[in-house]
Design a protein around this motif. Structure first.
Motif, PDB file in Angstrom:
ATOM      1  N   VAL B 129      27.133  49.374  38.326  1.00 29.95           N
ATOM      2  CA  VAL B 129      26.623  50.510  37.550  1.00 29.95           C
ATOM      3  C   VAL B 129      25.089  50.569  37.638  1.00 29.95           C
ATOM      4  O   VAL B 129      24.500  51.653  37.746  1.00 29.95           O
ATOM      5  N   ILE B 130      24.448  49.418  37.634  1.00 32.24           N
ATOM      6  CA  ILE B 130      22.982  49.392  37.766  1.00 32.24           C
ATOM      7  C   ILE B 130      22.577  49.917  39.140  1.00 32.24           C
ATOM      8  O   ILE B 130      21.643  50.715  39.268  1.00 32.24           O
ATOM      9  N   GLU B 133      22.596  53.609  39.201  1.00 33.51           N
ATOM     10  CA  GLU B 133      21.430  54.181  38.528  1.00 33.51           C
ATOM     11  C   GLU B 133      20.182  54.068  39.428  1.00 33.51           C
ATOM     12  O   GLU B 133      19.405  55.011  39.532  1.00 33.51           O
ATOM     13  N   LEU B 134      20.015  52.939  40.077  1.00 39.90           N
ATOM     14  CA  LEU B 134      18.846  52.756  40.947  1.00 39.90           C
ATOM     15  C   LEU B 134      18.872  53.737  42.124  1.00 39.90           C
ATOM     16  O   LEU B 134      17.836  54.224  42.560  1.00 39.90           O
ATOM     17  N   GLY B 136      20.453  56.618  42.072  1.00 39.91           N
ATOM     18  CA  GLY B 136      20.584  57.994  41.583  1.00 39.91           C
ATOM     19  C   GLY B 136      21.961  58.585  41.842  1.00 39.91           C
ATOM     20  O   GLY B 136      22.139  59.798  41.849  1.00 39.91           O
ATOM     21  N   HIS B 137      22.976  57.725  42.037  1.00 38.07           N
ATOM     22  CA  HIS B 137      24.337  58.205  42.306  1.00 38.07           C
ATOM     23  C   HIS B 137      25.168  58.232  41.017  1.00 38.07           C
ATOM     24  O   HIS B 137      24.962  57.409  40.134  1.00 38.07           O
ATOM     25  N   PRO B 138      26.153  59.130  40.943  1.00 33.06           N
ATOM     26  CA  PRO B 138      27.123  59.033  39.851  1.00 33.06           C
ATOM     27  C   PRO B 138      28.020  57.815  40.071  1.00 33.06           C
ATOM     28  O   PRO B 138      28.125  57.318  41.200  1.00 33.06           O
ATOM     29  N   HIS B 139      28.659  57.365  38.981  1.00 31.95           N
ATOM     30  CA  HIS B 139      29.522  56.195  39.105  1.00 31.95           C
ATOM     31  C   HIS B 139      30.753  56.353  38.226  1.00 31.95           C
ATOM     32  O   HIS B 139      30.776  57.185  37.314  1.00 31.95           O
ATOM     33  N   ALA B 140      31.740  55.543  38.491  1.00 29.89           N
ATOM     34  CA  ALA B 140      32.890  55.417  37.581  1.00 29.89           C
ATOM     35  C   ALA B 140      33.372  53.976  37.677  1.00 29.89           C
ATOM     36  O   ALA B 140      33.247  53.345  38.722  1.00 29.89           O
ATOM     37  N   MET B 169      34.554  63.557  41.068  1.00 28.96           N
ATOM     38  CA  MET B 169      33.154  63.174  41.283  1.00 28.96           C
ATOM     39  C   MET B 169      32.668  63.678  42.637  1.00 28.96           C
ATOM     40  O   MET B 169      33.428  63.697  43.596  1.00 28.96           O
ATOM     41  N   PRO B 170      31.383  64.040  42.700  1.00 26.23           N
ATOM     42  CA  PRO B 170      30.808  64.362  44.006  1.00 26.23           C
ATOM     43  C   PRO B 170      30.444  63.070  44.746  1.00 26.23           C
ATOM     44  O   PRO B 170      30.405  62.004  44.149  1.00 26.23           O
TER      45      PRO B 170
END
Ligand SMILES: Cc1cc2nc3c(=O)[nH]c(=O)nc-3n(C[C@H](O)[C@H](O)[C@H](O)COP(=O)(O)OP(=O)(O)OC[C@H]3O[C@@H](n4cnc5c(N)ncnc54)[C@H](O)[C@@H]3O)c2cc1C
Lengths: 330, 256
Positions: B129-130, B133-134, B136-140, B169-170
């Protein structure tokens, strides 16, 4: 120190684990001479805020936006990051739920900080706060400190604190509604409705005797001896997750956080290590017997009776003795 | 699809763990294996590639011994591997590990990045998840199924107590994979042979150093947890144990 607890609401309910986090926050605030505030995040959450405000808290915030429903990590992080930047808590506490695990690493990173996740307690070492967490699936524990500037994030494992110990306040805490805007483009995920897989064929929640097998059973064909023990005892067969992942037993016999939660009179665990995700599903059993060849296995932490040994040596004579005892009864 | 799979080497499940002299980590002389959820992440990446074409790249950080998990990934079908090789990586917190990975792949574009949902050693459940964020992508997280869709992907998230949720999700996106998403394959003999000739890029600590920060959290002390519950040890020969257990089942637990 200013402490903020972010409680969890989902599908129209306050997640009960939130009371545990509030209890943890109250204990920490008392130990550090800090103040404790709480926040609830979502759309139309002022009812929850009022519910929480009955507890001993300096203030409760209802962080509101239509864009926060349904839950997405993008919207939650956007709302909480802004709120935390304004409110400036030194420590932010949350329960270690699936939802929190989904967004808190992103939130901490966005805030330039870090989260000590899945803690089971805290200690004070002089001025330093240490957070205790399990390591190596519970075989070891660690005391972990923050080394950077705040805001610090901590999540607590389900059951780490007692929710019924959350103190009520003398008067209701003031509630402030914080309206936030989630601009278009922030939210990238599109979640669908939450659902449950087709109705489970096996309901173990009412079972009085459960014999559960874990990976210590080694091979699919060995499940037969656990089954024989369950039958001798007149109980049901259950399993840890890896057994169901392997397809050795159906998913609806899985016990744990992603399976069933049971509370039998007797839970007999064969070759199960005792990872927290399993324990949460069976710790309510009245009596726990664990058979494990590793004397250090975490399952022994919660067992009433511990047998350190090879299950393949112990189960066959146990089946015989149970049968004898039953025969003597009849 | 170009897929990156983050894999960690962890002590084997049955390995007896001993504390080091300073009581801050374990002694390194144990057997290691691939972190179980990461094995599932790799499996899922290979299946996606088999369906949609593309490339699977495996990445790990750790000392020389951890190259083994990359060899395994290559033998199972990954196309190439990246090894951030240094002892220091063992003590990295999740934030720094994610920063190191982000720096190591900065010249590449992946459609999907997979990690296991957590490691069996630290159990932070954060690195993936980090990293999202670094980058700039979406996550699940806690993913049990992945399908390609017109606009990206549709994933199935596992929630608590038997609940699930589909999420659209894209791409590019980061997913943390749950154990049991599919059945693991074994490496074939041919696979093991071919792995020897597949590219494995080594990245030294110095190459990513500028992207790192100090660790933001620190293990002050590692120890064997204290028992809180009173447990009765039942011992003896298997026959004696069986007799003692039945006695307890009859007189204390009262289920016989
Ligand atoms: C989000 C999430 C959700 C999860 N949900 C669940 C869940 O619902 N339920 C669940 O169970 N797990 C769940 N897990 C997985 C959990 O973390 C553990 O990996 C799992 O419970 C381990 O299963 P186990 O004890 O059977 O296997 P292991 O941890 O591999 O333990 C096997 C044990 O068998 C012992 N053993 C081996 N051979 C013998 C022998 N001959 N005789 C006696 N003992 C022997 C070993 O000493 C060891 O202790 C979840 C994990 C995550 C991250």
């Amino acid at each position: 120190m200013k402490i903020l607890v972010v409680v969890e609401q989902r599908e129209g309910k306050l997640n009960r684990v939130s009371w545990e986090t509030i209890a943890a926050g109250q204990a920490l605030a008392a130990d550090t001479g800090g103040t404790l505030e709480a926040a609830v995040v979502g759309a139309g959450v002022s009812g929850y805020a009022a519910e929480i405000a009955a507890k001993k808290l300096a203030k409760v915030y209802a962080i509101e936006s239509a864009g926060l429903e349904p839950y997405t990590p993008d919207a939650f992080v956007h709302a909480l990051k802004g709120f935390i930047a304004t409110n400036q808590p030194a420590l932010v506490m949350m329960p270690h739920t699936y939802q929190v695990r989904d967004f808190v690493p992103k939130l901490a990173t966005a805030a330039g900080s870090t989260c000590i996740s899945d803690c089971i307690g805290y200690k004070k070492d002089g001025d330093k706060l240490l957070f205790t967490r399990q390591m190596f699936q519970g075989k070891l524990a660690a005391d972990v400190s923050f080394t950077g500037a705040g805001p610090w994030f901590v999540t607590f494992q389900n059951g780490a604190f007692r929710g019924d110990k959350a103190e009520a306040g003398a008067a209701a805490a003031p509630v402030e509604v914080v309206n936030v805007e989630i601009p278009a483009g922030v939210v990238r995920n599109q979640p669908h409705e939450v659902f449950k897989e087709a109705k489970q064929a096996v309901d173990l929640t009412q079972a009085e005797i459960i014999v559960a097998v874990g990976r210590g059973i080694k091979e699919e064909k060995n499940i037969a001896i656990a089954k024989a023990l369950a039958e001798a005892l007149g109980g049901d067969l259950a399993a840890s997750r890896p057994i169901c992942d392997n397809g050795w037993l159906p998913m609806d016999r899985q016990i744990g956080s992603s399976g069933q939660t049971v509370a039998p009179k007797l839970y007999l665990a064969l070759g199960i290590s005792g990872a927290i995700q399993h324990i949460v599903g069976m710790k309510g059993a009245r009596t726990i017997i664990a058979v494990n060849k590793d004397a250090e296995a975490p399952i022994f932490e919660i067992a009433d009776y511990a047998v350190v040994g090879n299950l393949f040596d112990i189960v066959p004579p146990l089946i015989e003795e149970v049968k004898k005892a039953k025969a003597a009864n009849s | 699809m170009k897929i990156l799979v983050c894999i960690k080497q962890v002590p084997q499940k049955d390995a007896p763990l001993k504390l080091n002299e300073t009581g801050t980590w374990i002694r390194e002389d144990v057997s290691y294996e691939i972190n179980e959820p990461d094995a599932y992440a790799l499996e899922e990446a290979l299946r996606q590639k088999e369906k949609h074409g593309g490339e699977v790249v495996a990445i790990t950080s750790g000392p020389a011994r951890s190259q083994q998990v990359l060899r395994e990934a290559l033998a199972k079908g990954a196309d190439r591997a990246i090894h951030l090789e240094d002892n220091a990586f063992v003590g990295f917190d999740a934030y720094n590990t994610a920063r190191a990975f982000a720096a190591a792949i900065k010249d590449e574009q992946f459609d999907l990045i997979f990690t296991g949902l957590q490691s069996d050693d630290y159990g932070y459940a954060q690195t993936g998840v980090i990293l999202a964020e670094l980058l700039g992508h979406p996550h699940a997280t806690i993913i049990m199924q992945i399908e390609k869709s017109d606009s990206g992907i549709r994933v199935k998230r596992e929630l608590e107590a038997g609940y699930f949720q589909f999420v659209d999700m894209p791409l590019p996106a980061v997913l943390t994979i749950q154990s049991g998403i599919s059945k693991l394959r074994y490496a074939t003999l041919i696979g093991i042979k071919q792995a020897k000739n597949k590219p494995l890029r080594k990245v030294a600590l110095a190459e990513v150093q500028s992207a790192l920060s100090d660790n933001l959290q620190k293990i002050e002390r590692l120890y064997v947890p204290q028992k809180t519950k009173k447990t009765e040890i039942i011992d003896g020969s298997p026959n004696e144990i069986a007799k003692k257990l039945v006695e307890r089942l009859r007189n204390e637990v009262r289920v016989l």
